[in-house]
Design an enzyme around this catalytic site. Structure first.
Site, PDB file in Angstrom:
ATOM      1  N   HIS A 129       8.054 -30.648 -12.870  1.00  0.00           N
ATOM      2  CA  HIS A 129       8.919 -30.579 -11.753  1.00  0.00           C
ATOM      3  C   HIS A 129      10.277 -30.044 -12.266  1.00  0.00           C
ATOM      4  CE1 HIS A 129       9.357 -30.489  -7.485  1.00  0.00           C
ATOM      5  NE2 HIS A 129      10.196 -31.046  -7.439  1.00  0.00           N
ATOM      6  N   TYR A 163      21.121 -27.975  -6.304  1.00  0.00           N
ATOM      7  CA  TYR A 163      21.452 -27.390  -7.131  1.00  0.00           C
ATOM      8  C   TYR A 163      22.711 -26.412  -7.595  1.00  0.00           C
ATOM      9  CZ  TYR A 163      16.297 -28.119  -7.495  1.00  0.00           C
ATOM     10  OH  TYR A 163      15.134 -28.599  -7.431  1.00  0.00           O
ATOM     11  N   LYS A 202       3.935 -27.999   0.531  1.00  0.00           N
ATOM     12  CA  LYS A 202       3.810 -28.905   1.389  1.00  0.00           C
ATOM     13  C   LYS A 202       3.828 -28.829   2.908  1.00  0.00           C
ATOM     14  CE  LYS A 202       6.901 -32.144  -1.643  1.00  0.00           C
ATOM     15  NZ  LYS A 202       7.994 -32.825  -1.473  1.00  0.00           N
ATOM     16  N   HIS A 247      11.585 -24.989   0.737  1.00  0.00           N
ATOM     17  CA  HIS A 247      12.421 -25.922   1.040  1.00  0.00           C
ATOM     18  C   HIS A 247      12.493 -25.872   2.667  1.00  0.00           C
ATOM     19  CE1 HIS A 247      14.411 -27.113  -2.692  1.00  0.00           C
ATOM     20  NE2 HIS A 247      13.124 -27.707  -2.699  1.00  0.00           N
ATOM     21  N   ARG A 291      10.607 -26.351 -12.341  1.00  0.00           N
ATOM     22  CA  ARG A 291      11.240 -25.836 -11.119  1.00  0.00           C
ATOM     23  C   ARG A 291      12.571 -26.145 -10.804  1.00  0.00           C
ATOM     24  NH1 ARG A 291       8.866 -25.155  -5.724  1.00  0.00           N
ATOM     25  NH2 ARG A 291      10.047 -26.421  -4.255  1.00  0.00           N
ATOM     26  N   ARG A 308       5.505 -25.864  -7.724  1.00  0.00           N
ATOM     27  CA  ARG A 308       5.077 -27.271  -7.827  1.00  0.00           C
ATOM     28  C   ARG A 308       3.782 -27.374  -8.780  1.00  0.00           C
ATOM     29  NH1 ARG A 308       6.536 -26.991  -2.266  1.00  0.00           N
ATOM     30  NH2 ARG A 308       8.165 -27.993  -1.672  1.00  0.00           N
TER      31      ARG A 308
END
Length: 287
Positions: free
Chosen positions: A233, A268, A165, A259, A236, A141
């Protein structure tokens, strides 16, 4: 503090709270307090908010408000949570946009091309190349990229320890090309390479900002003739899609991206059409 939310999450939740407060004031409900809110009031707010926000933003706002009310209910300030069970508009399923492998080659060649044409000094070209290679080679990120310090990179094993995150850490393989760009930049241009020194800096030695990375990306998108609305992003997205197209396991890609839920990574699989066709051609007797 308790949930270790990022500065961006705090900013978005603050916007949600301020918007809700304005709506309560304009509707004459502010003086009554949150305990007086009924399901009808909350539905009215959601209906009115749809005129000002897209569906995804509205979902995020309501999620913040629901958590806010849960927080106060746990502390005895609310008898019930008025945002529990509130009906929300269905989210549209948008496939992530990403650059193809050929487009990525064009983009990543940009800093060298610009330097050769005297459009960029050697420091800027080397730093920008490193920034792009780390975004794509590590699937970082942009916030993770600019906060990366020298002490977080293990050059011997070719991995970086990244804080993502929620303050969660993960190990990101960087790849030979990104590592070569890192070694070249550190050897020729780094102002400091102590454990707490930032990897990406300005010419004056200050840590590079998120906005600076966004702007440098636009510079090389324009040079490569690619859409200017692509963001860091999207690199990514390209990282994840290209891995899956080459046969990487979905669980592995989930770990690499950091994630928490596999469902976040599964989007994806919908854009890896080339890989799906290859598998079909190889496996189906009637292909």
């Amino acid at each position: 503090m308790e949930r270790r939310c990022s500065a961006y999450t705090v900013r978005n939740y603050r916007q949600a709270f301020e918007d809700f407060q304005r709506w309560l004031a304009s509707s004459g409900l502010w003086s009554k307090g949150l305990d007086a809110l009924g399901p009808r009031d909350v539905r009215d707010f959601v209906i009115e908010a749809q005129r000002r926000f897209d569906r995804r933003t509205l979902h995020n706002h309501v999620s913040g408000l629901r958590s806010f009310c849960k927080f106060w209910r746990q502390r005895g300030r609310l008898a019930r949570n008025p945002f529990l069970g509130v009906p929300l508009p269905k989210l549209e399923k948008r496939l992530p946009r990403f650059l193809t492998e050929e487009q990525m080659k064009l983009l990543l060649a940009g800093p060298e091309r610009l330097a050769e044409g005297d459009g960029s000094d050697a420091f800027t070209a080397a730093r920008d190349r490193l920034a792009l290679e780390l975004l794509y080679g590590g699937g970082l990120r942009v916030s993770e990229l600019v906060s990366l310090n020298h002490g977080a990179v293990d050059l011997g094993n070719g991995v970086a320890r990244v804080r993502g995150k929620g303050g969660k850490e993960r190990l990101c393989p960087l790849g030979r090309t990104a590592l070569a760009a890192l070694v070249a930049f550190v050897g020729g241009f780094a102002r400091g390479n102590g454990p707490e020194d930032p990897i990406l800096t300005t010419a004056a030695g200050r840590r590079l900002s998120v906005r600076a990375v966004q702007l440098l990306l636009k510079r090389y998108l324009a040079l490569a003739g690619l859409p200017l609305d692509f963001t860091p992003h999207k690199l990514r997205h390209a990282y994840a899609t290209h891995l899956l197209n080459a046969g990487a396991d979905l669980r592995l890609v989930q770990e690499l991206l950091g994630h928490a839920q596999l469902a976040t990574t599964q989007i994806y699989t919908h854009v890896s059409v080339a890989r799906l066709k290859d598998v079909y051609d190889q496996a189906h007797p009637r292909a």
